[in-house]
Write an enzyme that holds these catalytic residues in place. Structure first.
Site, PDB file in Angstrom:
ATOM      1  N   ASP A 118       1.962  -1.564  -0.480  1.00 14.29           N
ATOM      2  CA  ASP A 118       2.263  -0.358   0.431  1.00 14.29           C
ATOM      3  C   ASP A 118       2.308  -0.747   1.756  1.00 14.29           C
ATOM      4  OD1 ASP A 118       2.830   1.949   0.722  1.00 14.29           O
ATOM      5  OD2 ASP A 118       0.817   2.921   0.318  1.00 14.29           O
TER       6      ASP A 118
ATOM      7  N   LYS B 230      13.474  10.504   1.318  1.00 20.28           N
ATOM      8  CA  LYS B 230      13.118   9.158   1.034  1.00 20.28           C
ATOM      9  C   LYS B 230      14.582   8.587   0.462  1.00 20.28           C
ATOM     10  CE  LYS B 230      11.172  10.168  -3.642  1.00 20.28           C
ATOM     11  NZ  LYS B 230       9.897   9.983  -4.336  1.00 20.28           N
TER      12      LYS B 230
ATOM     13  N   GLN C 224      -0.735  -0.556  -5.242  1.00 21.08           N
ATOM     14  CA  GLN C 224       0.495  -0.300  -4.453  1.00 21.08           C
ATOM     15  C   GLN C 224       0.755  -1.359  -3.522  1.00 21.08           C
ATOM     16  OE1 GLN C 224       0.213   3.665  -2.677  1.00 21.08           O
ATOM     17  NE2 GLN C 224       1.968   4.417  -3.994  1.00 21.08           N
TER      18      GLN C 224
ATOM     19  N   HIS D  44       3.613   0.276   5.945  1.00 20.01           N
ATOM     20  CA  HIS D  44       3.831   1.555   6.857  1.00 20.01           C
ATOM     21  C   HIS D  44       4.284   0.794   8.147  1.00 20.01           C
ATOM     22  CE1 HIS D  44       1.363   3.334   3.835  1.00 20.01           C
ATOM     23  NE2 HIS D  44       2.231   4.484   3.947  1.00 20.01           N
TER      24      HIS D  44
ATOM     25  N   ARG E 270      -4.950   8.136  -9.192  1.00 24.74           N
ATOM     26  CA  ARG E 270      -4.231   9.738  -9.528  1.00 24.74           C
ATOM     27  C   ARG E 270      -4.515  10.170 -10.623  1.00 24.74           C
ATOM     28  NH1 ARG E 270       1.646   8.157  -6.421  1.00 24.74           N
ATOM     29  NH2 ARG E 270       0.595   7.551  -4.621  1.00 24.74           N
TER      30      ARG E 270
ATOM     31  N   CYS F 116      -1.736   5.678   3.111  1.00 24.29           N
ATOM     32  CA  CYS F 116      -0.856   6.160   4.587  1.00 24.29           C
ATOM     33  C   CYS F 116      -2.180   6.695   5.353  1.00 24.29           C
ATOM     34  CB  CYS F 116       0.128   6.812   4.414  1.00 24.29           C
ATOM     35  SG  CYS F 116       0.057   8.189   3.252  1.00 24.29           S
TER      36      CYS F 116
ATOM     37  N   HIS G 230       7.148   4.728   5.345  1.00 29.83           N
ATOM     38  CA  HIS G 230       6.576   4.342   4.152  1.00 29.83           C
ATOM     39  C   HIS G 230       7.367   3.554   3.320  1.00 29.83           C
ATOM     40  CE1 HIS G 230       3.638   7.853   4.492  1.00 29.83           C
ATOM     41  NE2 HIS G 230       4.695   8.403   5.338  1.00 29.83           N
TER      42      HIS G 230
END
Length: 661
Positions: free
Chosen positions: A401, A486, A399, A403, A381, A352, A534
């Site tokens: 991912d 979330k 991911q 946005h 991570r 992000c 997200h």
């Protein structure tokens, strides 16, 4: 003078000195009670005006009480058999319990069998769980031979309840708010059989434990800290009936059969080389086929849903993650800094912040919104070694991912759009049993940023959209990310286990003037702050693949199968026919192989079934003469004399429709 209590909203009159069990003497499945909000033993004396709720063994609280009681019985059995064993902590956990012991030698399987046998004897004796309150000083005297219990008492004296739980996982079952208590296990003649520091509650007697078994033993550091001494932990399970326990053990066996780590090796999909490092998988060609099929499909779906594909690097200057807030609030999950030309860089743990920079690269108008950015971003991570688990908990992953940058007025529609998109993807991959979880802020914790008003608005938007779906919505207090609430989709697999899949998060913090200062020009010419949504549909490709392996037990639907069809010749003279057929199949986009090994035909069929190939095309003399094949499914069904054109059409249709063959 009579005592009035309220039981399930009904006022009941009882005699002074009455115990809770007397209220439920005719309800044998009640094992404890919630009295004025606190779980208590049935032996608790009732006071005027109390509100009381019965707790059955089948309820979540009841199962915890059953399993906690079984943990005490196990600890008693251990100390009877191993008198020098020192007690750690013994809490209930999901589907079972454990207890930690300091012993000279690790427990063996024979030891576990002996301990379980002694437990059965204790259960049969019907020993009574009897609670008594005790001061900290008296507890220290009484438990002078139990060093770990003494440490917990010291922690209690110097820590708030929340701090105590974080200092020692499971400590809440031993000590917490208020005074200490000890539970005595009393024999039928009233003599003491055993005792332990515990908050309770417990079952009335050991005889109320219907079914239990010990599962395994393992090493565990005291208080979960590798700097502390390593203890021996015994895991067990307990259930309200022998039938329920048998069903659970069957599920465990089925889960082991489906374990993606074992299947990944057997099917040659992926591995975890020691030379690379723990939690860092490599995908073999067949695993790469599945991964690519997933990525290609999801990438195309994102484009169809209005997302624009972007790319970002794996590392960035450390300051970027200070700006986003991740280092102050998520720093423990990131790898240490790298020195690059005298500056600190970080492996990114999320995408992000970089997407924010793409948004900020030029001026945006309200006409540009929603602006949807998407990538398969590789993130890293610093997961602790104890939680790494195959593909489902790794240190490096991709991911899916995205946005979405929207006006506040567009937020609800965008969340609705993302949820519908996410659920359609799960259905396409064969996961159609799910519920939603709403993770919100916990005002008692300081890990959240932003005003209470912003949190309230964001939470309400998510809650309203989730409610519209009609799907079961489960609250998750305190589970929100630091920057906003979330919704997560919790999917159930083929054997009923729940996995967290995609998430949709409402973020009003990162776009703020104090963070990335994101803006758009509104219709009236003013500069306004967008809302950032997200979303990750899988969470990570690796984890989702691991879940799919277990969901399908390795038998992927044809569109995902590494090899979609295999050609099996009855004799060597049929191989050339199959190779020619293979060119036609491959030209149509079908992943096809010919088994031209020296094995017999029946062994080749068994090999194809072992490798979970959806379709087998078996060819003999008659098939060659008639331009046909014997069409065999991996479940053993077979049709002979199928024209080649029809066989190709069948395979292509199953792939195109994502059929669950």
């Amino acid at each position: 003078m009579a005592v009035n209590v309220v039981v399930n909203d009904e006022v009941r009159e009882v005699d002074p000195g009455s115990k809770a069990w007397q209220l439920f003497a005719e309800t044998p499945d009640v094992i404890a009670a919630r009295i004025d909000g606190d779980l208590r033993d049935l032996s608790t004396e009732l006071a005027d005006g109390q509100r009381i709720e019965p707790i059955s063994m089948e309820s979540p609280d009841g199962l915890d009480i059953l399993r906690h009681s079984a943990a005490h019985v196990m600890a008693q059995a251990v100390q009877e058999l191993f008198p020098d064993a020192k007690l750690g902590i013994g809490p209930p956990i999901t589907d079972g319990f454990y207890y930690d012991f300091d012993v000279d030698e690790p427990f063996t399987p024979d030891d576990l069998a002996t301990i379980e046998s002694r437990m059965k004897k204790i259960v049969k004796e019907g020993q009574k769980f009897s609670r008594r309150e005790i001061s900290d000083d008296d507890a220290r005297v009484e438990l002078a031979d139990e060093p770990y219990k003494l440490e917990l008492i010291g922690l209690k004296s110097n820590a708030a309840p929340g701090e105590l739980q974080s200092a020692a996982e499971g400590a809440g079952v031993e000590v917490g708010e208020g005074g200490l208590s000890i539970y005595d296990n009393l024999k039928r003649d009233g003599s003491l059989a055993w005792k332990d520091l515990c908050r309770g509650p417990h079952l009335p007697t050991t005889k109320r434990i219907p079914a239990f078994t010990l599962m395994r033993s393992a090493a565990a550091y005291w208080r979960g800290d590798e700097k502390n001494k390593q203890l021996q932990r015994i895991y067990g399970t307990a259930w309200p009936s022998k039938e329920a326990q048998a069903e659970y053990l069957h599920r465990i066996e089925e889960a082991q059969r489906r374990d993606h780590r074992r299947l990944g090796n057997e099917l040659d999909l992926f591995s975890f080389p020691d030379e690379i490092g723990s939690g860092l998988p490599v995908f073999h060609p067949k695993g790469g086929v599945i991964k690519r099929a997933m990525e290609d499909y999801v990438r195309q779906r994102h484009i169809e849903e209005g997302f624009e594909y972007v790319g970002t690097p794996h590392i960035a200057k450390e300051e970027l993650f200070h700006t986003s807030g991740h280092l102050p609030y998520y720093g423990d999950g990131m790898f240490p800094a790298l020195d690059v030309d005298g500056q600190d860089y970080r492996l990114k743990a999320m995408n992000c912040p970089m997407h924010n920079l793409i948004y900020r690269a030029r001026q945006r108008s309200y006409r540009d919104l929603p602006l949807r950015l998407f990538e398969f971003g590789s993130v890293y991570r610093d997961e602790k070694s104890g939680v790494i688990h195959g593909l489902t908990r790794v240190r490096g992953f991709a991911q899916d991912d995205s946005h979405s940058y929207v006006t506040p007025e567009q937020a609800a529609d965008e969340i609705r759009h993302l949820l519908n998109f996410m659920l359609s993807l799960l259905r396409d991959f064969g996961l159609d049993d799910y519920f939603l979880e709403l993770s919100t802020r916990d005002d008692s914790k300081d890990k959240f940023i932003g005003s209470a008003e912003d949190w309230e608005v964001a939470t309400q938007v998510l809650a309203d959209v989730a409610a519209e779906t009609g799907i079961e919505l489960v609250p998750d207090p305190g589970g929100a990310a630091y920057y906003g609430p979330k919704i997560s989709v919790q999917a159930r697999d083929a054997i009923g286990r729940t996995w967290q899949m995609g998430t949709v998060q409402y973020d009003f913090n990162q776009p703020s003037v104090d963070r990335f200062n994101l803006e758009y020009v509104a219709a009236d010419g003013s500069r306004q702050q967008p809302v950032m949504i997200h979303s990750a549909k899988f969470g990570s490709i690796e984890r989702f693949l691991g879940v799919l392996v277990e969901h399908y037990a390795g038998a992927f639907p044809p569109w995902l199968a590494p090899v979609q069809a295999v050609g099996i010749p009855v004799a060597e003279r049929h191989v050339d026919y199959l190779r020619t057929l293979g060119q036609r199949l491959k030209g149509a986009g079908i992943r096809f192989e010919v088994d031209d090994s020296d094995e017999r035909m029946q062994k080749k069929i068994r090999n194809a079934q072992t490798h979970k190939v959806p379709f087998m095309l078996i060819v003999g003399d008659h098939d060659v003469e008639n331009d046909a094949v014997s069409f065999r499914y991996r479940n053993g069904e077979q049709e002979n004399g199928i024209p080649v054109g029809e066989a190709v059409t069948r395979i292509l249709e199953s792939i195109a429709t994502r059929a669950q063959v």
